[in-house]
Design a protein around this motif. Structure first.
Motif, PDB file in Angstrom:
ATOM      1  N   SER A 217       0.812  -1.221   0.000  1.00 27.08           N
ATOM      2  CA  SER A 217       0.000   0.000   0.000  1.00 27.08           C
ATOM      3  C   SER A 217       0.844   1.270   0.000  1.00 27.08           C
ATOM      4  N   VAL A 218       2.154   1.131   0.167  1.00 31.08           N
ATOM      5  CA  VAL A 218       3.058   2.275   0.101  1.00 31.08           C
ATOM      6  C   VAL A 218       4.176   1.928  -0.872  1.00 31.08           C
ATOM      7  N   SER A 219       4.533   2.872  -1.721  1.00 33.50           N
ATOM      8  CA  SER A 219       5.535   2.589  -2.740  1.00 33.50           C
ATOM      9  C   SER A 219       6.945   2.873  -2.218  1.00 33.50           C
ATOM     10  N   ARG A 220       7.882   2.061  -2.694  1.00 35.42           N
ATOM     11  CA  ARG A 220       9.282   2.273  -2.335  1.00 35.42           C
ATOM     12  C   ARG A 220       9.749   3.662  -2.768  1.00 35.42           C
ATOM     13  N   GLN A 221       9.306   4.102  -3.944  1.00 34.82           N
ATOM     14  CA  GLN A 221       9.724   5.402  -4.453  1.00 34.82           C
ATOM     15  C   GLN A 221       9.289   6.533  -3.523  1.00 34.82           C
ATOM     16  N   THR A 222       8.075   6.449  -3.003  1.00 30.05           N
ATOM     17  CA  THR A 222       7.585   7.479  -2.085  1.00 30.05           C
ATOM     18  C   THR A 222       8.434   7.543  -0.826  1.00 30.05           C
ATOM     19  N   VAL A 223       8.745   6.378  -0.282  1.00 26.96           N
ATOM     20  CA  VAL A 223       9.543   6.334   0.952  1.00 26.96           C
ATOM     21  C   VAL A 223      10.968   6.816   0.695  1.00 26.96           C
ATOM     22  N   LEU A 224      11.546   6.410  -0.431  1.00 27.46           N
ATOM     23  CA  LEU A 224      12.908   6.845  -0.752  1.00 27.46           C
ATOM     24  C   LEU A 224      12.972   8.353  -0.965  1.00 27.46           C
ATOM     25  N   GLU A 225      11.902   8.914  -1.496  1.00 28.48           N
ATOM     26  CA  GLU A 225      11.854  10.363  -1.650  1.00 28.48           C
ATOM     27  C   GLU A 225      11.833  11.046  -0.283  1.00 28.48           C
TER      28      GLU A 225
ATOM     29  N   VAL B  34       1.281  -2.750  10.399  1.00 26.05           N
ATOM     30  CA  VAL B  34       1.486  -2.623   8.958  1.00 26.05           C
ATOM     31  C   VAL B  34       2.803  -1.921   8.596  1.00 26.05           C
ATOM     32  N   GLY B  35       3.594  -1.538   9.590  1.00 25.41           N
ATOM     33  CA  GLY B  35       4.909  -0.980   9.313  1.00 25.41           C
ATOM     34  C   GLY B  35       5.074   0.505   9.555  1.00 25.41           C
ATOM     35  N   LYS B  36       4.115   1.130  10.224  1.00 26.78           N
ATOM     36  CA  LYS B  36       4.189   2.582  10.460  1.00 26.78           C
ATOM     37  C   LYS B  36       5.404   2.938  11.307  1.00 26.78           C
ATOM     38  N   THR B  37       5.556   2.251  12.431  1.00 26.46           N
ATOM     39  CA  THR B  37       6.665   2.559  13.327  1.00 26.46           C
ATOM     40  C   THR B  37       7.994   2.223  12.674  1.00 26.46           C
ATOM     41  N   HIS B  38       8.043   1.138  11.925  1.00 24.98           N
ATOM     42  CA  HIS B  38       9.270   0.766  11.206  1.00 24.98           C
ATOM     43  C   HIS B  38       9.729   1.924  10.322  1.00 24.98           C
ATOM     44  N   LEU B  39       8.825   2.450   9.512  1.00 19.10           N
ATOM     45  CA  LEU B  39       9.190   3.538   8.606  1.00 19.10           C
ATOM     46  C   LEU B  39       9.536   4.818   9.370  1.00 19.10           C
ATOM     47  N   ALA B  40       8.819   5.085  10.450  1.00 20.90           N
ATOM     48  CA  ALA B  40       9.116   6.276  11.248  1.00 20.90           C
ATOM     49  C   ALA B  40      10.533   6.199  11.828  1.00 20.90           C
ATOM     50  N   ILE B  41      10.886   5.031  12.367  1.00 13.26           N
ATOM     51  CA  ILE B  41      12.226   4.843  12.917  1.00 13.26           C
ATOM     52  C   ILE B  41      13.274   4.933  11.810  1.00 13.26           C
ATOM     53  N   ALA B  42      12.987   4.316  10.658  1.00 11.56           N
ATOM     54  CA  ALA B  42      13.938   4.337   9.547  1.00 11.56           C
ATOM     55  C   ALA B  42      14.212   5.756   9.072  1.00 11.56           C
ATOM     56  N   LEU B  43      13.166   6.584   8.981  1.00 13.02           N
ATOM     57  CA  LEU B  43      13.354   7.980   8.602  1.00 13.02           C
ATOM     58  C   LEU B  43      14.127   8.733   9.681  1.00 13.02           C
TER      59      LEU B  43
ATOM     60  N   HIS C 267       1.482  21.418   6.103  1.00 11.85           N
ATOM     61  CA  HIS C 267       2.633  21.032   5.266  1.00 11.85           C
ATOM     62  C   HIS C 267       2.957  19.582   5.630  1.00 11.85           C
ATOM     63  N   VAL C 268       2.420  18.637   4.902  1.00 16.41           N
ATOM     64  CA  VAL C 268       2.513  17.250   5.369  1.00 16.41           C
ATOM     65  C   VAL C 268       2.649  16.271   4.209  1.00 16.41           C
ATOM     66  N   HIS C 269       3.301  15.160   4.500  1.00 17.13           N
ATOM     67  CA  HIS C 269       3.349  14.007   3.611  1.00 17.13           C
ATOM     68  C   HIS C 269       2.609  12.880   4.338  1.00 17.13           C
ATOM     69  N   ILE C 270       1.581  12.347   3.723  1.00 17.69           N
ATOM     70  CA  ILE C 270       0.744  11.330   4.364  1.00 17.69           C
ATOM     71  C   ILE C 270       0.982   9.977   3.713  1.00 17.69           C
ATOM     72  N   LEU C 271       1.283   8.993   4.543  1.00 15.72           N
ATOM     73  CA  LEU C 271       1.391   7.611   4.083  1.00 15.72           C
ATOM     74  C   LEU C 271       0.237   6.832   4.716  1.00 15.72           C
ATOM     75  N   ASN C 272      -0.642   6.324   3.880  1.00 15.40           N
ATOM     76  CA  ASN C 272      -1.800   5.562   4.362  1.00 15.40           C
ATOM     77  C   ASN C 272      -1.518   4.086   4.130  1.00 15.40           C
ATOM     78  N   LEU C 273      -1.110   3.395   5.183  1.00 14.67           N
ATOM     79  CA  LEU C 273      -0.722   1.994   5.076  1.00 14.67           C
ATOM     80  C   LEU C 273      -1.915   1.098   5.397  1.00 14.67           C
ATOM     81  N   GLN C 274      -2.086   0.064   4.607  1.00 13.09           N
ATOM     82  CA  GLN C 274      -3.175  -0.874   4.801  1.00 13.09           C
ATOM     83  C   GLN C 274      -2.620  -2.300   4.714  1.00 13.09           C
ATOM     84  N   GLY C 275      -3.520  -3.266   4.848  1.00  7.46           N
ATOM     85  CA  GLY C 275      -3.104  -4.653   4.670  1.00  7.46           C
ATOM     86  C   GLY C 275      -2.972  -5.416   5.963  1.00  7.46           C
TER      87      GLY C 275
END
Length: 251
Positions: free
Chosen positions: A84-92, A113-122, A229-237
């Motif tokens: 539900s989230v693209s690699r390109q979006t996260v890499l950007e 679904v990986g919200k905290t994982h991505l938050a920590i990675a960023l 001023h926000v970037h929203i990632l809507n994770l599902q699955g």
């Protein structure tokens, strides 16, 4: 170089707090003799060693201060499972321009679904880039701010918090907040607005935040500033954790 002269030089380096140069001086001196280095090459090598050591020390300090609960990277994220989230979006996002622009990032979706994982990675990317990062769950944050009421140190604690370039607020929505907690969180968001970047994870869609905060008006005011001023990632699955616990099918 005789022993007396070498010791005098080491004492001078100690006074100047050039620890890494002091550690490698003898090796570089031998290298300069065997390879006939110019004075500039010899000095440049020593300075590069000192700069690299200080960069590593500062990185270690920033990483410790960030209080990231674990080591999670974008490279570890399973984009094939979480589609539900693209690699390109996260890499950007990982290019960290949102931090330069004082923008926010909000990750919304059900548990696992990986919200905290991505938050920590960023957050880890930001630490590596030299930014000051602070990770906290929303519950720990409001508890921390509650404690300031005892000695009237809320403003001081808020200034310390906002000294960070990035504040990661994890797990917004798991527990409802009373009026004091809601007000405190609003003030964090309001003070960070267009000055700092927030990374927020939530298991609740935005339309349900009114039931998380003590009042709809505070929820609306918080969302107004957070989402300007926000970037929203809507994770599902499906949940990663449930995936890992699924029994292996027998053929």
């Amino acid at each position: 170089m005789d022993a007396t002269r070498f010791e005098e030089l080491c004492q001078g380096l100690r006074r100047l707090k050039l620890r890494r140069i002091r550690e490698v001086l003898e090796d570089y001196n031998r290298l300069a003799v065997t390879q006939q280095l110019s004075y500039l090459d010899f000095l440049a090598g020593l300075v590069q060693e000192e700069v690299a050591a200080r960069d590593e020390t500062q990185h270690t300090k920033r990483l410790k201060a960030a209080r990231l609960p674990c080591h999670k990277t974008i490279e570890d994220f399973d984009f094939q499972f979480q589609t539900s989230v693209s690699r390109q979006t996260v890499l950007e996002l990982a290019r960290l321009r949102f931090i330069e622009n004082h923008e926010n990032c909000v990750l919304v979706g059900p548990p696992g679904v990986g919200k905290t994982h991505l938050a920590i990675a960023l957050g880890l990317k930001a630490v590596e880039a030299g930014y000051r990062v602070y990770f906290t769950t929303v519950q720990d944050l409001v508890d921390d701010l509650y404690a300031t009421l005892a000695d009237n140190s809320f403003r001081s604690r808020l200034r310390t918090l906002l000294a960070n370039d990035v504040i990661i607020c994890d797990e917004l929505g798991y527990l409802p907040m009373d009026a004091t907690a809601s007000n405190h969180l609003f003030q964090v968001v309001a003070q960070a607005y267009e000055r700092r970047s927030l990374i927020v994870t939530s298991n609740r869609p935005f339309q349900e935040w009114g039931s998380v905060f003590a009042s709809t008006s505070i929820a609306t005011a918080t969302l107004d500033r957070l989402l300007h001023h926000v970037h929203i990632l809507n994770l599902q699955g499906d949940s990663y954790r449930l995936k890992e616990r699924m029994p292996i099918e027998r053929v």
